[in-house]
Scaffold this motif. Structure first.
Motif, PDB file in Angstrom:
ATOM      1  N   ALA A   1       0.922  -0.994   0.072  1.00 15.49           N
ATOM      2  CA  ALA A   1       0.156  -0.047   0.143  1.00 15.49           C
ATOM      3  C   ALA A   1       0.975   1.164   0.030  1.00 15.49           C
ATOM      4  CB  ALA A   1      -0.884   0.108   1.338  1.00 15.49           C
ATOM      5  N   ALA A   2       0.525   2.251  -0.779  1.00 14.76           N
ATOM      6  CA  ALA A   2       1.107   3.647  -0.782  1.00 14.76           C
ATOM      7  C   ALA A   2       0.083   4.535  -0.374  1.00 14.76           C
ATOM      8  CB  ALA A   2       1.870   3.811  -2.288  1.00 14.76           C
ATOM      9  N   ILE A   3       0.413   5.364   0.529  1.00 15.10           N
ATOM     10  CA  ILE A   3      -0.551   6.255   0.946  1.00 15.10           C
ATOM     11  C   ILE A   3       0.149   7.686   1.143  1.00 15.10           C
ATOM     12  CG2 ILE A   3      -1.947   6.889   3.039  1.00 15.10           C
ATOM     13  CD1 ILE A   3      -1.115   3.832   3.806  1.00 15.10           C
TER      14      ILE A   3
ATOM     15  N   ILE B   1      -0.050  -5.545  -6.199  1.00 14.56           N
ATOM     16  CA  ILE B   1       0.334  -6.953  -5.785  1.00 14.56           C
ATOM     17  C   ILE B   1       1.878  -7.318  -6.361  1.00 14.56           C
ATOM     18  CG2 ILE B   1      -0.240  -9.347  -5.460  1.00 14.56           C
ATOM     19  CD1 ILE B   1      -1.851  -7.489  -3.576  1.00 14.56           C
ATOM     20  N   ALA B   2       2.665  -7.811  -5.560  1.00 14.98           N
ATOM     21  CA  ALA B   2       3.935  -8.029  -6.315  1.00 14.98           C
ATOM     22  C   ALA B   2       4.516  -9.493  -5.988  1.00 14.98           C
ATOM     23  CB  ALA B   2       4.741  -7.059  -5.945  1.00 14.98           C
TER      24      ALA B   2
ATOM     25  N   MET C   1       9.229  -2.671  -5.689  1.00 16.26           N
ATOM     26  CA  MET C   1       7.782  -2.629  -5.367  1.00 16.26           C
ATOM     27  C   MET C   1       7.261  -1.236  -4.856  1.00 16.26           C
ATOM     28  SD  MET C   1       7.257  -6.073  -2.800  1.00 16.26           S
ATOM     29  CE  MET C   1       8.506  -7.078  -2.965  1.00 16.26           C
ATOM     30  N   GLN C   2       8.211  -0.562  -4.249  1.00 11.71           N
ATOM     31  CA  GLN C   2       7.856   0.770  -3.993  1.00 11.71           C
ATOM     32  C   GLN C   2       7.773   1.765  -5.178  1.00 11.71           C
ATOM     33  OE1 GLN C   2      11.153   1.595  -1.228  1.00 11.71           O
ATOM     34  NE2 GLN C   2       9.674   1.742   0.593  1.00 11.71           N
TER      35      GLN C   2
ATOM     36  N   LEU D   1       4.342   3.559  -6.021  1.00 14.06           N
ATOM     37  CA  LEU D   1       4.606   5.296  -6.231  1.00 14.06           C
ATOM     38  C   LEU D   1       4.344   5.754  -7.624  1.00 14.06           C
ATOM     39  CD1 LEU D   1       5.377   7.592  -4.846  1.00 14.06           C
ATOM     40  CD2 LEU D   1       7.635   7.324  -5.582  1.00 14.06           C
ATOM     41  N   ALA D   2       4.417   4.963  -8.588  1.00  9.66           N
ATOM     42  CA  ALA D   2       3.809   5.303  -9.878  1.00  9.66           C
ATOM     43  C   ALA D   2       2.536   5.204 -10.129  1.00  9.66           C
ATOM     44  CB  ALA D   2       4.738   4.368 -10.995  1.00  9.66           C
TER      45      ALA D   2
END
Length: 69
Positions: A29-31, A42-43, A52-53, A57-58
Motif C-alpha cells: 500500500a502506498a499512502i 500486488i507483487a 515494489m515501492q 509510487l507510480a
C-alpha cells in the motif's frame, strides 16, 4: 516532487508504504500523507523492496494526477 503549471505539487509529497506478505505475494500500500489517498499493488515476493515501492509510487502518482487525491 516538483511543481506543475498551476503551482500545485505535481505528485505526492510524503508517502507511507505498508508491506504485507500473503503467501508468495506481497501486498504493498502506498499512502499520500497529505491527502490520505491510498493505492494497492500486488507483487511477487521475489521483487526487491525498491521495485515494489517504485511500482506503488507510480500508481499513486497516476491516481493523484487523475484527481483521485
Amino acid at each position: 516532487m516538483g511543481w506543475g503549471a498551476d503551482k500545485k505539487p505535481a505528485g505526492p509529497s510524503e508517502v507511507y508504504f505498508e508491506f504485507t506478505q500473503i503467501g508468495a505475494q506481497m501486498r504493498v500500500a502506498a499512502i499520500d500523507a497529505a491527502t490520505g489517498t491510498e493505492v494497492i499493488i500486488i507483487a511477487p515476493v521475489s521483487a526487491t523492496q525498491i521495485q515494489m515501492q517504485n511500482l506503488a509510487l507510480a500508481k499513486l502518482k497516476r491516481r493523484m494526477e487523475q484527481g483521485g487525491g
